[in-house]
Design a protein around this motif. Sequence first.
Motif, PDB file in Angstrom:
ATOM      1  N   ASP A 167       1.377 -11.309   7.516  1.00  0.00           N
ATOM      2  CA  ASP A 167       1.665 -10.665   8.549  1.00  0.00           C
ATOM      3  C   ASP A 167       2.934 -10.333   8.259  1.00  0.00           C
ATOM      4  N   GLY A 191       1.257  -0.908  -0.115  1.00  0.00           N
ATOM      5  CA  GLY A 191       0.216   0.101   0.084  1.00  0.00           C
ATOM      6  C   GLY A 191       1.132   1.258   0.039  1.00  0.00           C
ATOM      7  N   LEU A 233       2.394  -5.037   9.883  1.00  0.00           N
ATOM      8  CA  LEU A 233       1.532  -4.328   8.622  1.00  0.00           C
ATOM      9  C   LEU A 233       1.109  -6.322   8.759  1.00  0.00           C
ATOM     10  N   THR A 234      -0.418  -5.814   7.993  1.00  0.00           N
ATOM     11  CA  THR A 234      -1.097  -7.152   8.060  1.00  0.00           C
ATOM     12  C   THR A 234      -1.320  -6.541   6.176  1.00  0.00           C
ATOM     13  N   THR A 235      -1.263  -7.809   5.885  1.00  0.00           N
ATOM     14  CA  THR A 235      -1.014  -7.485   4.328  1.00  0.00           C
ATOM     15  C   THR A 235      -2.156  -9.002   3.550  1.00  0.00           C
ATOM     16  N   SER A 274      -5.819   2.321   3.469  1.00  0.00           N
ATOM     17  CA  SER A 274      -4.761   1.597   3.761  1.00  0.00           C
ATOM     18  C   SER A 274      -4.600   0.963   5.044  1.00  0.00           C
ATOM     19  N   THR A 275      -4.035  -0.405   5.025  1.00  0.00           N
ATOM     20  CA  THR A 275      -3.486  -0.237   6.974  1.00  0.00           C
ATOM     21  C   THR A 275      -2.451   0.083   6.905  1.00  0.00           C
ATOM     22  N   ILE A 276      -1.340   0.330   6.429  1.00  0.00           N
ATOM     23  CA  ILE A 276      -0.497   0.895   6.340  1.00  0.00           C
ATOM     24  C   ILE A 276      -0.753   2.129   6.948  1.00  0.00           C
ATOM     25  N   GLU A 277      -1.189   2.963   5.835  1.00  0.00           N
ATOM     26  CA  GLU A 277      -2.010   3.890   6.520  1.00  0.00           C
ATOM     27  C   GLU A 277      -2.288   4.951   7.928  1.00  0.00           C
ATOM     28  N   LYS A 278      -3.468   3.462   8.539  1.00  0.00           N
ATOM     29  CA  LYS A 278      -4.049   3.352   9.681  1.00  0.00           C
ATOM     30  C   LYS A 278      -3.292   2.760  10.778  1.00  0.00           C
ATOM     31  N   LEU A 279      -1.633   3.033  10.223  1.00  0.00           N
ATOM     32  CA  LEU A 279      -1.140   2.344  11.707  1.00  0.00           C
ATOM     33  C   LEU A 279      -0.009   3.599  11.375  1.00  0.00           C
ATOM     34  N   THR A 323      -4.576 -13.646   4.153  1.00  0.00           N
ATOM     35  CA  THR A 323      -3.470 -12.597   4.614  1.00  0.00           C
ATOM     36  C   THR A 323      -2.441 -13.243   5.210  1.00  0.00           C
TER      37      THR A 323
END
Length: 483
Positions: A430, A344, A448-450, A380-385, A428
Amino acid sequence: MAPVSTGPRFRRRKSNAPRATSRKPDSGVPVAADADAAKEGDAPGSGSTTRVTRSRAARCRPGSQEPLLPPSERSRSRRTTLATDTAVRERKRIRANLIEEEKPLTKMEEVGGEEISSAPSSPLCEPYLPNDQEIDFDTIDLYKKKSKEFHKKRDGNPLARCSGFLIDWNETTKVGVVITSADIICSASSLDRWSGDDEYSYSAKVFVHLLDDTTVEGRLIYAQTHYNLALFEIIVESPVQIPNFTFNLNYAQQIFVLGRDENLCLSISHGKVQYCNPFLCGRHHYMYVDTATPKCALGGLVIDFEGSTVGIACQTHAFIPSSILIKCLHLWRKIQCIPRPQLGVKLSAIKFLDLPHIEMILRKIHICDGLIVEEVSSGSTIEKLGVRVGDIIQHLNGEWVSDTIQLEEMLLRLSEDHFDKGNGLNSTLDIKVGLFHIRNGARNTINLTTVVSENGEVVKRGSFAVSVPTREEISAMISHAHY
């Protein structure tokens, strides 16, 4: 004078003698007669009246006018107008009866030395116009829209022409596998490979032209849109040579990009491998050459001075190195797909920056290697982290990374290990990502869960509402800055 029409069927004389009209006693179809007879009055037994007139071409000529007649002739013309209108109505009635009772001829025929034509739009007869019907404009608009979309994608021409090469051939079954660029089936492409706007026609017919001047149809067996690769199965009767791959590729190395045009003529471009980051619109697995690659060379071999294959051409100035290509082919042969975890983000390597820039990063934050975050996909997940533009990724699962080619090799290895554990596509995975946050100067490791997917990764920057400060707020900020 102008010939008299009887509908789609008409007769044409081969003689060039002047003609007028009269009616035979035993026929209902008007035929040609001398024009001079009309000036002296009605012909005996004709039952119809004619008048002098010009040809249709003369009537339609711009600026043409009716010739002036003597007073006696003008009065005669007025007296014959009513009879002429009656004859016109009679001709229309005959024409309508013929249309109902007879079908138009489908070809030219010769009858008694005369030619008969069935062309309803002939300049020698009036075109047949059907009765007015209600038009469905919604259907017409929908047709125009779909037609426009079709021609926009294909424009009536082949989708693309690419080069390619065989990577496998079975001597017993004579079946070979050709690899080329997925642009061969791309019906709509965007400049940014990360946009997700590319469209592919997986059912498109693809023909492979071999060097022995034979052409065979290729069957698409796999397409990977992230790495922009397509595999086709073909039948090859004669033995073929499989390219020899090598991992020995260095920056500033001399390479050759090979391709063939539509006439199978060899195209060669020569250049050096550039020491640079991938463009923001290009994928992480791209390497670049300092010379333009011909369009026909897309999907063609990239070789070194020894003749060994070091990559495959994928864009005008870009190619996929053999380290990525061999790993992709290994995964396809093993699990019939090429999966990849989607992070992401768009990244660039510190080591490809200018030396003053590298020295400043080392002096300020004591980091000399890693990947700089250039863009973060919105939502994206990485943005939320908490990862933002400017942060630096230093390692994945404890393994340090220095450029995007190395990153892609790591992701492909993680995908293979993930499938070896019994997982599949769209599952998924991790990954522990070591980060340096540029805003607060803190180091952190996030989990990070991808999603492991074979589709092209989409990275789109989000948009945020920005409020413009008022004049009073700007004045207050300036005053506060002075204090």
